[in-house]
Every structure is written in structure tokens, then in C-alpha cells.
Design a protein around this motif. Structure first.
Motif, short mmCIF file in Angstrom:
data_model
loop_
_atom_site.label_atom_id
_atom_site.label_comp_id
_atom_site.label_asym_id
_atom_site.label_seq_id
_atom_site.Cartn_x
_atom_site.Cartn_y
_atom_site.Cartn_z
N PHE A 26 0.84 -1.20 0.00
CA PHE A 26 0.00 0.00 0.00
C PHE A 26 0.88 1.26 0.00
N LEU A 27 1.91 1.24 0.87
CA LEU A 27 2.81 2.38 0.96
C LEU A 27 3.59 2.57 -0.33
N THR A 85 -0.79 7.84 2.36
CA THR A 85 -0.91 6.41 2.67
C THR A 85 -0.29 6.11 4.03
N SER A 86 0.85 6.75 4.34
CA SER A 86 1.47 6.54 5.66
C SER A 86 0.50 6.96 6.75
N ARG A 130 -3.70 10.06 -2.63
CA ARG A 130 -2.97 9.02 -1.92
C ARG A 130 -1.51 8.92 -2.35
N ASP A 131 -0.70 9.88 -1.93
CA ASP A 131 0.74 9.80 -2.13
C ASP A 131 1.34 9.07 -0.94
N PHE A 132 2.67 9.10 -0.82
CA PHE A 132 3.32 8.37 0.27
C PHE A 132 2.91 8.92 1.63
N MET A 133 2.82 10.25 1.73
CA MET A 133 2.43 10.89 2.99
C MET A 133 1.03 10.45 3.40
N VAL A 143 -2.34 4.42 7.19
CA VAL A 143 -1.88 3.26 7.96
C VAL A 143 -1.73 3.62 9.42
N ALA A 144 -1.12 4.80 9.68
CA ALA A 144 -0.89 5.22 11.06
C ALA A 144 -2.19 5.27 11.85
N ARG A 145 -3.22 5.81 11.22
CA ARG A 145 -4.49 5.96 11.92
C ARG A 145 -5.23 4.64 12.07
N THR A 146 -5.35 3.89 10.96
CA THR A 146 -6.15 2.67 11.02
C THR A 146 -5.50 1.63 11.91
#
Lengths: 222, 218, 242
Positions: free
Chosen positions: B15-16, B176-177, B171-174, B180-183
Motif C-alpha cells: 500500500f505504501l 498512505t502513511s 494518496r501519495d506516500f504521505m 496506515v498510522a491511523r487505522t
């Protein structure tokens, strides 16, 4: 393209208040951050040019670290990750009791990031002074501190003013990133007005004009 | 301190990686577009045709005094309105970046042209070369050589700037990160990892620039 | 060949040239000297229109440089100029430096341009350096290449703006030798320089300038044997007495 202009929305309550408050936060964050950034940046920039290898190396690490990570990531690290990484009690204080957490975090992130850019300008200014002058000062028996105080810094100061002006303006622009951690500064307020009123043109134009005015005032003042 | 769990990064890597690809692709396109438009702006500013020069200079100064986020908001709002249909946040962001960065590239080029010593222009003139011949054969080749490192540096800055598409949820790298961080509830690990990835890419880039400079200096 | 008539020039409020009048006839070699800041470099830059003048007239080979509508580029192509800091194009080889204006201005073919470049490079003694970049040459060599770059254009007059003042002492003579050679061949030359030995050897006349004005304009023997003004005497005593 059809669009119904309605500039009066900008002076309608509460939107006018939103703009004024956004302007206030933009100025506050930028000015406070600039004071820290300038102080830290000068120290780090001078540090990089010192003969002491350890200090110079540490200052180089600082610059490379803060310059090569996007400001947004740094902002998130300070806001979301820092409280988690602190000792538990401190983390709890930061999360619950620290006043104005968005403002404080934005200032920290913006200061440390901008300091790395200021440091680069200061270093470039010092290194642009002809090598012969420092050698001459040394030959006359001046120590490192005196050489900086009387020769290197006064000469480099003049060269550093134009890039510093542009860094100063960059702080105002970069303060807009504070909206990502919930600080309602100027850009955030204009976006909010656009969402509430569907008057994107008017809202964004207002913000654009204010930023241009800030830039003009700052340029003239420096 | 909470115990670090880097496993979450491992499982989110595909994903990242998609996010990172979008960041790099956006950077690449914006650099190309920015340089092309920036060159046109510079030529307009140096053309000697007053209205053209004033418009170009006005544009550059306007763009350079507003934050990129505001420009992104502007075009996110404006592009669908102008085109009359939604185009998706990628194209809005791309247009915003090209128009924004062009102003900065134009400044770099102008400085590069001014960095060529005045005597070089005199030398060209004294042998009877005309204005455009001097630009084409003497000034621009030297200016371009002088500014390659700065153009690359601006590219690195642009790559960092692409993280700002976060504000329009592209949805760039920032982004997507952050998702992931939140979910996963792993803020520390994810943002440290994101910082690390950005750092490695940008630092490598700046080392290359430094090498280039050193080689040019000799 | 060159007529300078009542030329005045200002930078803002500061007058750099004050009512300068002189002329250079065909095959004449004229040296312009004077203390730094006296306006001599400015004057010579005005002669081919690199610097504009606000008053007066400069006519070169019948064409008025200072008049509006004069085709400056066509005229400049026939006036050679050598600069203090050489101004060779650093991104080009010696060959390209010598061919650029020949091809782009005189529209010579590549072959013709190269053969003339080789000819003049040989005359300044640098044939073997034709494929090098200026940065690989010494200062004296660069200045000789710069002279060759002007000569390939078949100039009717050569202007030299302090051609040896940026050089290390041991390289000055190699450049002066080329210039002496040129003077002996009958080239019309106007030379701003402090090299009084060169002036004595080849100059027909010496123009002495101070504070933007032409103070003396006399034959070489008269100037060195019997300078009229105190300022010229003062200048000569400073420059010759060591």
C-alpha cells in the motif's frame, strides 16, 4: 464557466471574523517561529564553519536531518508521535494540559525546520568571505571568536540579508502547514469559508491578497 | 514509551509502495512541466517586450508570495470549474504543482543567466554577434551549466512538497502513511518510517548534487 | 579611422568622461594611459558602443557609433576588441571560440572558419592548443587566443582594454610581443595600458587621461621627453621610477 460572484460574503459575519482570526494566527505562528528559527539557524550556521570538528559535524547533522524530511512529516512527528515517545507523565501533560497545543507544535516544527535553512544561508555567507581575510586575522593574532566577531560576521551579514528576507517570507507561507494539525490559520479559514459558503473564488482571493500584502510589507520593511 | 511494532509497516508495504510511486510520478511530471513553463516565463521576462515581461514578472512574484497549500486548494476548486467536469485530485494537484514550481524555476533560470559575467556579453557584442546569438551560444549554455545543481535541488524540494497533497487526500506516500498510522493506531512507527524514507531519498539526492558541484568546481 | 568628438558620459550624477576629443588615423598606434578611474577603459568601451555616451559623437570608419539607427553589430564585427579578463567562452574549445563569430556573423563555412582559426592561432604560437578549453590554458595563452579570436574577423582596427593587467608578470611579454608584431604589420590600434615600454616602442601617439578628461594627446617622443601637465609628470614619475 459560469460563476456567481458575491464578494459581500467576505464581510458577512462570521466569515469576516474567521479571516481576521486566521490572519492573526498566521502572523503569530510565523513571527514566533522566525525568532527561534533565526536564533537557532545563526548558531548552527556558524557552528558548521567552526574549526572544531565535533561541533561542525553535529551542526551538519542537524541541517541534513531537518532539511531532508518534509515539513509536513516533521509537523506530524511533533504533534502525533512526540507525546507517545515521551515518558508517560510528560506525554499525558502534553496531550491534556499543554495550552494551545496546535500553536506550540506548529511553532516548534516550523522553527526547527526553518533554522536548518537559515543555517545554510549563514554558512554560505561566512564561506563566501575570502579565505585570505580569516588568514590575515589569524596572522594578526586574533582568536577564533575575535575573527568571527570583527571580520567574518560583519562581512557576511551584508551578503546574508537578501536570502534571509526570502526565508522570512517562507516562514509565513510554511505556517499554512499548521492547518494539517488543526490550527485555523489563514489558509485553513479561507478553505473553511469556501466549504461553508461555496464561494471558493472570493475566499481564496481574500487569502491570496492577504499573503501578497504580507510579502509586500515584509519586503519593503527589510 | 509504547513498545514499537514495526510489523505493521511490513504488512502495509504494498500500500505504501503505491503511495511512494505516486509521489515520485507526481514529482517527475511536475519537474518537467515546471521547467518547460519556467523557461517560457524566463524568456518572456527577458524578451524586452514590456507587457509580456511585466505579466510574467507579476505572475512569478504573485505565486512566490502565496503558500503552496493555498495554490493546491485554488486549483482543486478551480480546475473542475474551468473544465466543467471533475478531473480527480491527481490532475488538479499536478496542474497546481506545475504552475507553482514554474515560478520558482523561472527565478532560478533568471539568476543563472545573470550569473554569467557581463564581460562575456561584451565579448560577444564586440565580435558582432546579435542579441539572440549571444543568448543562444554564449549566455544560456553557461547559465544552464551553472544552474543544473540548483535545478536538481529544487527537484528535491518539489519531492518534499508533494507531501502536501495530503490536504486534498490524494494518496501519495504521505497520505498512505497517515492512513496506515491511523487505522493501525501506530502513529510513532509510521511517521518515523515515513520520515526515514523521505530522508533517505532526499539525502541521497543532495549528496549527488554536492558531487556535481564539486566536479564542476574543478 | 576613429573620430572621438566632444564625448561626455555620466553614471547617474557622476561624470566619467568630460568632453573628450581625439582621433586615430589609419595604421596609427595610440596608447591611452592614466591613473585608475581616469575613464580610459570607459572611453575605449564607448568606441565600439559597448557603453553608450550621452553627449558627443564617435565615428569609426565613416559610421557614427553614437547615432540612433546605426547597425552596431555589423560595425562591431569589424572592430576587434581584447579585454582585460580575456572573456574567452569557457564552455567552448579554443577552436569554437575562434569560429563562432566567423560562422554566425560573417557566415563563413565551417572549413573556412577553421582554416582561418588555425592560421591566426599559429601566428600567436598556440596551434597545438586548438582543442583545449580556455580553463586549461595559462593567462598569457588565453589572452593570445583572445587576440586571435579578434583577428580572425579581419578587423579594420583593434581595441585593447588593459590586455596585460590581469596577467602574472612572466606572461606579460608573450602578449606584448604579439601586439608589437601586430603594430609593425600596420594594424590600426588603440591600446589602454600601463606598459610604458610598449608605448615607447610602438606607439605613434599617447593620450593621457585624468578624471575623465583627456589631459595630453601628443606624439610619443613629446609625451615621454617633455610632458606638459603636472599630472602627466606626476603619473610618469610614479609609474617609471621603480
Amino acid at each position: 464557466m459560469n460563476y456567481n460572484w458575491n464578494w459581500s460574503v467576505l464581510v458577512t459575519e462570521p466569515y469576516l471574523d474567521w479571516l481576521i482570526s486566521g490572519f492573526y494566527w498566521t502572523i503569530s505562528v510565523a513571527l514566533v517561529a522566525w525568532i527561534f528559527a533565526f536564533s537557532i539557524g545563526c548558531l548552527v550556521g556558524i557552528g558548521r564553519t567552526l574549526p572544531n570538528k565535533f561541533i561542525a559535524g553535529a551542526c551538519t547533522c542537524y541541517v541534513e536531518l531537518f532539511r531532508n524530511v518534509p515539513l509536513l512529516v516533521q509537523m506530524f512527528l511533533w504533534y502525533f508521535a512526540m507525546p507517545e515517545a515521551l515518558p508517560e507523565e510528560w506525554g499525558r501533560w502534553v496531550k491534556r494540559d499543554m495550552p494551545n497545543p496546535e500553536f506550540v507544535t506548529a511553532v516548534i516544527a516550523l522553527s526547527l525546520y526553518t533554522a536548518s535553512r537559515v543555517a545554510e544561508q549563514v554558512r554560505a555567507g561566512i564561506e563566501a568571505v575570502p579565505k585570505g581575510l580569516a588568514a590575515a586575522a589569524k596572522a594578526h593574532g586574533h582568536g577564533v571568536a575575535q575573527t568571527y566577531r570583527y571580520i567574518l560576521l560583519p562581512i557576511s551579514l551584508r551578503m546574508v540579508v537578501p536570502p534571509m528576507t526570502s526565508e522570512f517570507l517562507t516562514v509565513f507561507k510554511n505556517s499554512s502547514l499548521a492547518l494539517t494539525i488543526g490550527l485555523l490559520e489563514l489558509t485553513a479559514q479561507s478553505q473553511q469559508i469556501a466549504e461553508y459558503t461555496f464561494r471558493g473564488f472570493e475566499a481564496f482571493t481574500a487569502a491570496t491578497v492577504i499573503y501578497v500584502l504580507i510579502a509586500l510589507v515584509a519586503t519593503v520593511a527589510m | 514509551m509504547t513498545d514499537f511494532d514495526f510489523g505493521v509497516i511490513w504488512t502495509s508495504l504494498p500500500f505504501l509502495w503505491e503511495g511512494l510511486q505516486l509521489s515520485l510520478w507526481l514529482t517527475f511530471l511536475a519537474v518537467i512541466g515546471g521547467i518547460v513553463l519556467g523557461t517560457l516565463l524566463t524568456l518572456a521576462r527577458l524578451s524586452g517586450i514590456l507587457p509580456l515581461a511585466l505579466i510574467a514578472a507579476g505572475y512569478v512574484n504573485l505565486i512566490r508570495s502565496v503558500p503552496l497549500i493555498l495554490v493546491i486548494f485554488w486549483f482543486y476548486f478551480l480546475v473542475p470549474l474551468v473544465l466543467g467536469r471533475p478531473v480527480g485530485s491527481f490532475y488538479s494537484a499536478l496542474i497546481a504543482f506545475v504552475l507553482f514550481e514554474a515560478a520558482y524555476y523561472s527565478e532560478i533560470m533568471r539568476a543563472g543567466i545573470q550569473s554569467v559575467a557581463k564581460g562575456q556579453k561584451f565579448a560577444g557584442q564586440s565580435t558582432g554577434l546579435g542579441y539572440w546569438q549571444i543568448q543562444r551560444h554564449i549566455i544560456l549554455p553557461q547559465a544552464f551549466r551553472n544552474m543544473i545543481p540548483i535545478l536538481v535541488t529544487q527537484g528535491i524540494i518539489l519531492f518534499q512538497d508533494t507531501s502536501l497533497v495530503f490536504v486534498v487526500s490524494l494518496r501519495d506516500f504521505m497520505t498512505t502513511s497517515s492512513i496506515v498510522a491511523r487505522t493501525e493506531g501506530r502513529l510513532v512507527e509510521m511517521y518515523v518510517f515515513a520520515a526515514l524514507v523521505y530522508f533517505v531519498i532526499c539525502f541521497t539526492g543532495s549528496v549527488l548534487v554536492k558531487r556535481m558541484r564539486d566536479r564542476m568546481a574543478t | 579611422m576613429i573620430d572621438i568628438e566632444n564625448v561626455s558620459k555620466w553614471y547617474g550624477d557622476f561624470q566619467v568622461l568630460k568632453d573628450c576629443t581625439s582621433q586615430v588615423t589609419q595604421k596609427e598606434v595610440v596608447v591611452v594611459c592614466g591613473p585608475s578611474g581616469s575613464g580610459k577603459s570607459t572611453l575605449i568601451k564607448c568606441v565600439n558602443g559597448l557603453e553608450p555616451v550621452q553627449q558627443g559623437r564617435i565615428v569609426v570608419d565613416g559610421a557614427d557609433i553614437t547615432a540612433k539607427g546605426t547597425d552596431l553589430t555589423a560595425l562591431r564585427a569589424r572592430i576587434g576588441m581584447v579585454f582585460q579578463h580575456f572573456e574567452l567562452y569557457p564552455h567552448m574549445t579554443v577552436r569554437e571560440n575562434l569560429c563562432l563569430a566567423q560562422e554566425k556573423v560573417l557566415k563563413r563555412s565551417r572549413d573556412e572558419a577553421v582554416s582561418r582559426a588555425e592560421l591566426f592561432l599559429d601566428r600567436v604560437g598556440l596551434s597545438e592548443h586548438i582543442d583545449k578549453h580556455p580553463g586549461q590554458l595559462s593567462g598569457g595563452q588565453q589572452q593570445r587566443v583572445a587576440i586571435a579570436r579578434s583577428l580572425v574577423m579581419d578587423p579594420i582596427v583593434m581595441l585593447f582594454d588593459e590586455p596585460t593587467s590581469a596577467l602574472d608578470p612572466e606572461m606579460i611579454n608573450e602578449v606584448l610581443d604579439v601586439m608589437v608584431e601586430l603594430a609593425k604589420e600596420g594594424m590600426t590600434m588603440m591600446v589602454v595600458t600601463h606598459e610604458m615600454g610598449f608605448a615607447k616602442k610602438v606607439a605613434d601617439r599617447v593620450i593621457f587621461m585624468d578624471e575623465g578628461a583627456i589631459v595630453e594627446d601628443r606624439s610619443t617622443e613629446d609625451f615621454f621627453g617633455n610632458p606638459e601637465s603636472d599630472r602627466a609628470k606626476d603619473f610618469l614619475s610614479k609609474i617609471l621610477n621603480h
